[in-house]
Design a protein around this motif. Structure first.
Motif, PDB file in Angstrom:
ATOM      1  N   ALA A   1     -72.990  17.042  14.950  1.00 21.90           N
ATOM      2  CA  ALA A   1     -72.961  16.721  16.376  1.00 21.90           C
ATOM      3  C   ALA A   1     -71.935  17.568  17.106  1.00 21.90           C
ATOM      4  O   ALA A   1     -72.168  18.045  18.225  1.00 21.90           O
ATOM      5  CB  ALA A   1     -72.657  15.241  16.563  1.00 21.90           C
TER       6      ALA A   1
ATOM      7  N   CYS B   1     -72.583  20.291  20.053  1.00 23.42           N
ATOM      8  CA  CYS B   1     -71.881  20.191  21.335  1.00 23.42           C
ATOM      9  C   CYS B   1     -71.153  21.496  21.657  1.00 23.42           C
ATOM     10  O   CYS B   1     -71.146  21.951  22.805  1.00 23.42           O
ATOM     11  CB  CYS B   1     -70.892  19.026  21.292  1.00 23.42           C
ATOM     12  SG  CYS B   1     -70.327  18.520  22.933  1.00 23.42           S
TER      13      CYS B   1
ATOM     14  N   GLU C   1     -81.986  18.492  18.209  1.00 27.81           N
ATOM     15  CA  GLU C   1     -80.680  17.867  18.391  1.00 27.81           C
ATOM     16  C   GLU C   1     -80.011  18.337  19.670  1.00 27.81           C
ATOM     17  O   GLU C   1     -79.421  17.548  20.414  1.00 27.81           O
ATOM     18  CB  GLU C   1     -79.787  18.163  17.175  1.00 27.81           C
ATOM     19  CG  GLU C   1     -78.408  17.531  17.223  1.00 27.81           C
ATOM     20  CD  GLU C   1     -78.448  16.008  17.212  1.00 27.81           C
ATOM     21  OE1 GLU C   1     -77.470  15.403  17.698  1.00 27.81           O
ATOM     22  OE2 GLU C   1     -79.448  15.437  16.740  1.00 27.81           O
TER      23      GLU C   1
ATOM     24  N   MET D   1     -79.250  15.937  22.959  1.00 25.86           N
ATOM     25  CA  MET D   1     -77.894  15.724  23.458  1.00 25.86           C
ATOM     26  C   MET D   1     -77.793  16.062  24.943  1.00 25.86           C
ATOM     27  O   MET D   1     -77.142  15.336  25.716  1.00 25.86           O
ATOM     28  CB  MET D   1     -76.892  16.559  22.647  1.00 25.86           C
ATOM     29  CG  MET D   1     -75.435  16.295  23.017  1.00 25.86           C
ATOM     30  SD  MET D   1     -74.256  17.191  21.960  1.00 25.86           S
ATOM     31  CE  MET D   1     -74.379  16.253  20.436  1.00 25.86           C
TER      32      MET D   1
ATOM     33  N   HIS E   1     -77.054  13.173  27.939  1.00 26.34           N
ATOM     34  CA  HIS E   1     -75.772  13.226  28.654  1.00 26.34           C
ATOM     35  C   HIS E   1     -75.838  14.095  29.913  1.00 26.34           C
ATOM     36  O   HIS E   1     -74.817  14.616  30.362  1.00 26.34           O
ATOM     37  CB  HIS E   1     -74.684  13.755  27.720  1.00 26.34           C
ATOM     38  CG  HIS E   1     -74.468  12.914  26.506  1.00 26.34           C
ATOM     39  ND1 HIS E   1     -73.939  11.641  26.561  1.00 26.34           N
ATOM     40  CD2 HIS E   1     -74.739  13.153  25.194  1.00 26.34           C
ATOM     41  CE1 HIS E   1     -73.871  11.138  25.337  1.00 26.34           C
ATOM     42  NE2 HIS E   1     -74.353  12.036  24.478  1.00 26.34           N
TER      43      HIS E   1
ATOM     44  N   CYS F   1     -67.004  17.404  25.041  1.00 26.49           N
ATOM     45  CA  CYS F   1     -67.195  17.156  23.601  1.00 26.49           C
ATOM     46  C   CYS F   1     -66.092  16.296  22.993  1.00 26.49           C
ATOM     47  O   CYS F   1     -66.358  15.470  22.106  1.00 26.49           O
ATOM     48  CB  CYS F   1     -67.272  18.478  22.840  1.00 26.49           C
ATOM     49  SG  CYS F   1     -68.642  19.552  23.343  1.00 26.49           S
TER      50      CYS F   1
END
Length: 356
Positions: free
Chosen positions: A34, A38, A93, A97, A101, A124
């Motif tokens: 993750a 980011c 992914e 994300m 967001h 992040c």
């Protein structure tokens, strides 16, 4: 009833524990992944910000558009153009994300950008909390071994560094070992060492372990070297019997040796070339200390005794071939037929007719 279920319950319990361990390891990997995602997103955002720096609305009356619709530089249109290029279409992914967001990007763009210019830190680390500052790791961003400024004392990598995953353990660089990456592996010694700094320097090539840089500082010699107050090379080529085969000679090197093929003129040798032969191979003779080819074709006794044969000398040998105009058949040289003669056929003749 319960006692009869005991083994079954224990099996379920073990299976559940294994499932939790698997899930825990998978979660740790996800936390690292993750943060990587980011970081990629914020890097691409910064690239998009630079790419659109000199653009405008693209209409005919830019001044009017900027006056009425706000400046392109801080507009939502510019933000959308940047967001559209943050992810590859195949990166699930990344796209997930960004979509999840998107409102955070809008908040930063319109309200936080001036006060928090570092998007990676704000987004992040501080907002969605998938990353940690450099030199820290794990859910609580704990400091790596050796400190956040020099994780692993500058001699390794901290597991999970900069992410919310990992266990903080050090993976030491080449030459270093130990929990804190302050110790040296075999073949290296601590040139400088204290509680927070270590410099490992390579031993002399003859040392397996050492306390200094010369062959006199060896604690233990490597294979191929022997301790004579200092580690010195073992000359394997002087040993009996020789470590090499009969048709090879031994070539010593520091800490080792190699076996090389003798010259083909030799039957055993002590070095390269026909002048290092222990004996001459068949078809060669010693001439002034060097094995040279025997020319069988120049001997008093003919090497090719059969009729119509010619002798051809080779290195270490010879061969017999049929002379020109002859061919080999059943081990004998037979004269070839003349092709011109074979093609000649009797000419047909016609008698002249008499006059009527």
């Amino acid at each position: 009833m319960l006692s009869s279920c005991g083994p079954y319950l224990r099996l379920l319990s073990c299976s559940f524990i294994l499932f939790l361990l698997f899930k825990s390891n998978h979660a740790k990997r996800d936390l690292k992944s993750a943060c990587t995602t980011c970081q990629q997103i914020t890097d691409n955002f910064n690239k998009g910000f630079e790419r659109t720096a000199k653009q405008n609305f693209g209409g005919g009356n830019t001044a009017w558009e900027e006056r009425k619709l706000s400046k392109y530089e801080t507009s939502e249109i510019r933000l959308m153009e940047i967001l559209e290029h943050l992810c590859e279409s195949s990166s699930f992914e990344c796209n997930r994300m960004v979509e999840e967001h998107e409102e955070h990007f809008e908040t930063w763009w319109f309200k936080k950008k001036t006060k928090h210019p570092d998007l990676h830190k704000w987004f992040c680390i501080e907002t969605i909390k998938v990353c940690c500052p450099k030199g820290t790791f794990g859910p609580d961003c704990n400091t790596c071994i050796g400190g956040s400024e020099r994780p692993c004392h500058g001699n390794g990598a901290c597991d999970g560094d900069g992410t919310r995953g990992g266990n903080g353990k050090c993976s030491c660089d080449h030459a270093y070992k130990g929990e804190f990456c302050l110790d040296c592996v075999d073949g290296y010694f601590n040139e400088v060492r204290n509680d927070t700094f270590s410099l490992c320097t390579e031993c002399h090539r003859s040392c397996k372990t050492c306390t200094g840089a010369t062959n006199e500082d060896c604690d233990e010699c490597k294979e191929g070297w022997e301790d004579q107050g200092a580690c010195v090379d073992v000359n394997e080529c002087t040993q009996e019997p020789s470590p090499c085969k009969e048709d090879q000679y031994c070539l010593n090197s520091e800490g080792s040796y190699s076996c090389k093929a003798c010259d083909k003129a030799c039957a055993g040798c002590s070095g390269p070339g026909s002048d290092e032969c222990q004996a001459c191979a068949e078809g060669y003779q010693d001439v002034e200390g060097s094995c040279t080819d025997v020319d069988e074709c120049s001997q008093s006794e003919p090497a090719c005794p059969k009729e119509h044969q010619e002798c051809v000398n080779n290195k270490g040998s010879f061969s017999c071939i049929c002379s020109s105009g002859y061919e080999e058949k059943d081990g004998e040289c037979i004269q070839q037929n003349d092709p011109a003669e074979e093609s000649e056929e009797p000419q047909a003749t016609t008698e002249p007719h008499g006059e009527l």
